[in-house]
Design a protein around this motif. Structure first.
Motif, mmCIF file in Angstrom:
data_model
loop_
_atom_site.group_PDB
_atom_site.id
_atom_site.type_symbol
_atom_site.label_atom_id
_atom_site.label_comp_id
_atom_site.label_asym_id
_atom_site.label_seq_id
_atom_site.Cartn_x
_atom_site.Cartn_y
_atom_site.Cartn_z
ATOM 1 N N LYS A 34 -7.255 1.903 -3.266
ATOM 2 C CA LYS A 34 -7.807 1.159 -2.137
ATOM 3 C C LYS A 34 -8.801 2.026 -1.362
ATOM 4 O O LYS A 34 -9.871 1.583 -0.978
ATOM 5 N N ASP A 46 0.841 -1.188 0.000
ATOM 6 C CA ASP A 46 0.000 0.000 0.000
ATOM 7 C C ASP A 46 0.879 1.241 0.000
ATOM 8 O O ASP A 46 1.807 1.348 0.810
ATOM 9 N N TYR A 54 -3.191 3.587 -2.394
ATOM 10 C CA TYR A 54 -3.202 2.772 -3.607
ATOM 11 C C TYR A 54 -2.433 1.490 -3.343
ATOM 12 O O TYR A 54 -1.391 1.513 -2.686
ATOM 13 N N THR A 55 -2.941 0.366 -3.864
ATOM 14 C CA THR A 55 -2.283 -0.926 -3.669
ATOM 15 C C THR A 55 -1.550 -1.330 -4.946
ATOM 16 O O THR A 55 -2.142 -1.360 -6.027
#
Length: 105
Positions: free
Chosen positions: A70, A41, A75-76
């Motif tokens: 996410k 992440d 953001y993943t």
């Protein structure tokens, strides 16, 4: 008939705040190295405070690493295959990049 009396609350400002224009994109880290299947992440912050936080995230090589939002500002990254990719996070013509290296096995 109903009449409303609107008054200004003592000590408050009568102007509407202006939206701030983004002038920077900061990432929680600039590199990510891991094996196939690894995830990470990444926190993305748009500056200054009060600027819209809308960010576009794009992978240069989606066969190696993907990026999905996410939640707000998170953001993943998912590593799919050995190789390298650059994830670019951008808003308002300003961007910052994350270098991804995926190791085989």
């Amino acid at each position: 008939m109903v009449y409303l009396l609107l008054t200004k609350k003592q000590g408050t400002s009568s102007h509407i705040p202006q939206k701030r224009t983004p002038d920077g994109v900061t990432l929680s880290q600039k590199t990510f190295t891991g094996g196939v299947g690894a995830t990470k992440d990444i926190t993305v912050t748009v500056t200054p405070d009060g600027a819209p936080q809308a960010v576009e995230a794009v992978s240069s090589n989606e066969s190696v690493a993907t990026v999905v939002k996410k939640s707000d500002g998170v953001y993943t990254i998912t590593n799919l295959a050995a190789g390298t990719a650059t994830i670019t996070f951008s808003t308002n013509g300003i961007s910052s990049t994350l270098a991804v290296t995926v190791n085989a096995g």
